[in-house]
Write an enzyme that holds these catalytic residues in place. Structure first.
Site, short mmCIF file in Angstrom:
data_model
loop_
_atom_site.label_atom_id
_atom_site.label_comp_id
_atom_site.label_asym_id
_atom_site.label_seq_id
_atom_site.Cartn_x
_atom_site.Cartn_y
_atom_site.Cartn_z
N TYR A 162 0.83 -1.13 0.09
CA TYR A 162 0.28 -0.09 0.01
C TYR A 162 0.87 1.31 -0.09
O TYR A 162 0.75 2.06 -0.88
CB TYR A 162 -1.06 0.11 1.33
N LYS A 200 1.20 4.14 -2.80
CA LYS A 200 0.65 5.72 -2.39
C LYS A 200 1.97 6.50 -2.81
O LYS A 200 1.71 7.85 -3.31
CB LYS A 200 0.20 5.48 -1.21
#
Length: 247
Positions: free
Chosen positions: A155, A159
């Site tokens: 993740y 990002k």
């Protein structure tokens, strides 16, 4: 009514942050295309927007699937004739220690969170470049784009990638009068954050403002970046975290 008659696509807007963004855009006069992978959630968001007296349609799409994304944009243009705003919000964050993470788990998160941003941006560019105008807001995260968190290597990588993409895309697209910016939310109260449990409580204790963020907090920030109030801002990221990362 800062976005009167503007047409906005919001991915992942069936619930949570995406729904909050869609509602705030609608309140400012935008015609909203609600996109998600869950049809029931899409329908609920569309109904809520219409109850505000605003115009909305729903289109089911998986942002990691380029055919789905192209159809999403085609449906938007068929319905409203243009695309002024793209909000790349769709994302997933399954918790997994790096030592146990499998390649397919890594790939899935990167496909949705990062490749999805690329897919949707590419899909709207023919229309936006033809219009000589457009506004893209990517939802990043403090995880990866500002700080690191355990069990979120995939993740955080996705990002961080969203932030890098935002900066480069802003340079490439400025010649077409298309602005590209990002928002990095902190701890926001959504259906998804309930699974975090004790970690979430620790977040709240560490937040100077002493509360969780709400989807509307992100939505209002998106309105700013999507409107002419930010006409001289591109390639930037706004951190919306109640001060969590300044300590």
């Amino acid at each position: 009514m800062k976005l009167q008659n503007k047409v906005a696509i919001v991915t992942g807007s069936g619930q949570g942050i995406g729904k909050g963004i869609a509602l705030e855009l609608a309140k400012e006069g935008a015609k909203v295309v609600v996109s998600d992978i869950n049809q029931e959630n899409i329908d609920r968001t569309v109904d809520e927007i219409k109850s505000l007296g605003s115009d909305a349609v729903g289109v089911k799409a998986d942002v990691s699937n380029i055919e789905n994304v192209n159809q999403l944009v085609k449906s938007t243009i068929k319905e409203f004739g243009r695309v002024d705003i793209l909000i790349n919000n769709a994302g997933i964050y399954p918790f997994k220690p790096l030592t146990e993470m499998e390649e397919n788990e890594w790939d899935k998160v990167l496909d949705v969170n990062l490749k999805g941003v690329f897919n949707c941006t590419k899909a709207v560019l023919p229309q936006m470049t033809n219009q000589k105008s457009g506004n893209i807001v990517n939802i990043a995260s403090i995880a990866g784009a500002v700080v690191g968190y355990p069990n979120l290597a995939h993740y955080s990588a996705s990002k961080g990638g969203v932030l890098g993409f935002t900066r480069s895309a802003a340079i490439d697209l400025a010649q077409f009068n298309i602005r590209v910016n990002a928002i990095a939310p902190g701890a926001i109260e959504t259906p998804g954050t309930k699974v975090v449990g004790e970690t979430l409580k620790q977040f709240v204790q560490a937040i100077p403002i002493k509360r969780m963020g709400q989807p509307a907090d992100i939505g209002k920030s998106v309105v700013f970046l999507a409107s002419e109030d930010s006409s001289y801002i591109t390639g930037q990221m706004i951190v919306v975290d109640g001060g969590l990362t300044i300590q």
